[in-house]
Design an enzyme around this catalytic site. Structure first.
Site, short mmCIF file in Angstrom:
data_model
loop_
_atom_site.label_atom_id
_atom_site.label_comp_id
_atom_site.label_asym_id
_atom_site.label_seq_id
_atom_site.Cartn_x
_atom_site.Cartn_y
_atom_site.Cartn_z
N SER A 141 8.33 -23.37 20.92
CA SER A 141 9.13 -23.33 22.15
C SER A 141 10.26 -22.34 21.91
CB SER A 141 9.71 -24.72 22.41
OG SER A 141 10.79 -24.64 23.33
N TYR A 154 13.99 -32.31 18.91
CA TYR A 154 12.92 -31.53 19.57
C TYR A 154 13.08 -30.06 19.20
CZ TYR A 154 10.05 -29.27 23.14
OH TYR A 154 9.13 -28.50 23.78
N1 LIG Z 1 6.85 -27.49 29.50
C1 LIG Z 1 7.76 -26.78 28.87
O1 LIG Z 1 8.81 -26.41 29.45
C2 LIG Z 1 7.51 -26.36 27.44
C3 LIG Z 1 8.30 -25.31 26.94
C4 LIG Z 1 8.11 -24.91 25.63
C5 LIG Z 1 7.15 -25.52 24.85
N2 LIG Z 1 6.41 -26.54 25.37
C6 LIG Z 1 5.44 -27.17 24.45
O2 LIG Z 1 4.14 -27.00 24.97
C7 LIG Z 1 3.31 -28.09 24.57
C8 LIG Z 1 2.64 -28.67 25.79
O3 LIG Z 1 3.66 -29.19 26.65
P1 LIG Z 1 3.41 -29.45 28.20
O4 LIG Z 1 4.56 -28.89 28.93
O5 LIG Z 1 2.04 -29.08 28.55
O6 LIG Z 1 3.61 -31.05 28.23
P2 LIG Z 1 2.83 -32.18 29.00
O7 LIG Z 1 2.33 -31.69 30.30
O8 LIG Z 1 3.73 -33.36 28.95
O9 LIG Z 1 1.57 -32.42 28.07
C9 LIG Z 1 1.73 -32.95 26.79
C10 LIG Z 1 0.36 -33.17 26.19
O10 LIG Z 1 0.56 -33.70 24.87
C11 LIG Z 1 -0.31 -34.82 24.72
N3 LIG Z 1 0.26 -35.82 23.84
C12 LIG Z 1 1.53 -36.30 23.83
N4 LIG Z 1 1.64 -37.29 22.92
C13 LIG Z 1 0.41 -37.43 22.35
C14 LIG Z 1 -0.11 -38.28 21.36
N5 LIG Z 1 0.63 -39.23 20.77
N6 LIG Z 1 -1.40 -38.14 21.01
C15 LIG Z 1 -2.20 -37.22 21.63
N7 LIG Z 1 -1.75 -36.36 22.57
C16 LIG Z 1 -0.46 -36.49 22.93
C17 LIG Z 1 -0.48 -35.39 26.12
O11 LIG Z 1 -1.72 -36.05 26.22
P3 LIG Z 1 -1.93 -37.63 26.50
O12 LIG Z 1 -0.80 -38.11 27.33
O13 LIG Z 1 -3.28 -37.69 27.13
O14 LIG Z 1 -1.94 -38.23 25.15
C18 LIG Z 1 -0.47 -34.16 26.99
O15 LIG Z 1 -1.77 -33.65 27.13
C19 LIG Z 1 4.23 -29.07 23.84
O16 LIG Z 1 4.08 -28.88 22.45
C20 LIG Z 1 5.61 -28.68 24.30
O17 LIG Z 1 6.59 -29.01 23.35
C21 LIG Z 1 6.56 -26.97 26.64
#
Ligand SMILES: NC(=O)c1ccc[n+]([C@@H]2O[C@H](COP(=O)([O-])OP(=O)(O)OC[C@H]3O[C@@H](n4cnc5c(N)ncnc54)[C@H](OP(=O)(O)O)[C@@H]3O)[C@@H](O)[C@H]2O)c1
Length: 265
Positions: A141, A154
């Site tokens: 991130s 985080y």
């Molecule tokens: N959105 C942002 O602004 C942003 C910015 C920078 C980086 N990121 C990074 O990008 C990645 C994806 O984020 P996103 O925005 O797509 O978030 P999201 O929509 O909340 O999706 C998170 C994913 O992680 C999975 N997950 C969470 N806990 C888990 C567990 N215990 N076991 C297995 N799977 C788990 C969830 O699947 P289940 O609920 O099905 O388990 C879900 O598919 C993350 O690493 C996040 O830190 C996001």
């Protein structure tokens, strides 16, 4: 007909960024193993991607914060020779400021963002290195580079992912394995569903973010910051950091510390 690339194992495929990676990789001709806890969402996505792109898509329902669930995914990576790409997208933001003392929430977050990502990257690095081919994409991130009182652990977990990816690249690139760390800024996914009070100008749509990250991947970038126009700005940060290296481990303390001790005596 898209080219065949083997199978991509995508964690966090049930939502947001991981779901978009699954779609784009299927479009490129990858078969998929989709990992997450939400069996229903994974099943629906698997059927729709298989129908839309004509690839094989399988759900692997597993809690990456749980030792048994994580082992199952590790075993799959270790034993399935068709897997050529690992996308470590699963992650969560939680725990709040360290001074709130939410120890369980902090541990749950670190179990996924740090421990699971590291173990899966290690298994992939081992099997891909042995084959002399393969790729690992780690979702860090922009917070890796930004201090944040409200989300210290985080931000630190994402700094860890960046550091891990830089060192992992040194390990496996000579063995034919590609590594990419992706550092998105705010991205419109359920993770920030309330918009977090952010102006639209700083939030990218998830499809644009993933398409940019894959363009970076195609060009062989080790670190991709989807909104950064000039890679030279990041390279300058890396070089500044490297300037410190000759000073970080020496046999004697810096004179400014020994001088201070002498004057205090
Ligand atoms: N959105 C942002 O602004 C942003 C910015 C920078 C980086 N990121 C990074 O990008 C990645 C994806 O984020 P996103 O925005 O797509 O978030 P999201 O929509 O909340 O999706 C998170 C994913 O992680 C999975 N997950 C969470 N806990 C888990 C567990 N215990 N076991 C297995 N799977 C788990 C969830 O699947 P289940 O609920 O099905 O388990 C879900 O598919 C993350 O690493 C996040 O830190 C996001």
């Amino acid at each position: 007909m898209a080219a065949r690339h083997g199978t991509a194992l995508v964690t966090g495929a049930s939502s947001g960024i991981g779901e978009l990676y699954a779609d784009r990789l299927a479009r490129r001709g990858y078969d998929l193993v989709l990992v997450g806890r939400n069996a229903e969402k994974l099943g629906t996505l698997a059927s729709s991607l298989a129908a839309k792109h004509g690839v094989k898509v399988e759900s692997l329902v597993a809690d990456l914060g749980d030792a048994a669930g994580l082992s199952e995914v590790e075993r799959r990576l270790d034993s399935d020779a068709s897997i050529t790409l690992l996308v470590n997208s699963a992650g969560l933001i939680g725990g709040g400021p360290l001074s709130d003392g939410n120890l369980d929430a902090l541990s749950q977050m670190l179990a996924v963002n740090v421990v699971a990502l590291t173990r899966l990257a290690s298994v992939a690095a081992k099997v891909f290195s042995a084959r002399g081919t393969g790729a690992i994409i780690n979702l860090a991130s922009a917070m890796a580079l930004i201090d944040n009182a409200g989300a210290a652990a985080y931000a630190a977990s994402k700094a860890y992912v960046l550091s891990l990816s830089l060192s992992l690249d040194l390990d496996v690139k000579p063995k034919g394995v590609q590594v990419q760390a992706v550092l998105p800024g705010y991205t419109r996914t359920p993770m920030i569903s309330d918009g977090a009070g952010l102006p639209d100008s700083v939030v990218m749509d998830a499809d644009a973010m993933v398409d940019a990250a894959l363009a970076g991947f195609d060009s062989g970038e080790l670190v991709t910051i989807p909104s950064l126009e000039s890679p030279a700005a990041f390279d300058a940060w890396v070089e500044k950091r490297a300037d410190l290296w000759p000073h970080l481990s020496l046999s004697i303390p810096a004179p400014r510390y020994t001088a201070a001790k002498a004057s205090a005596a």
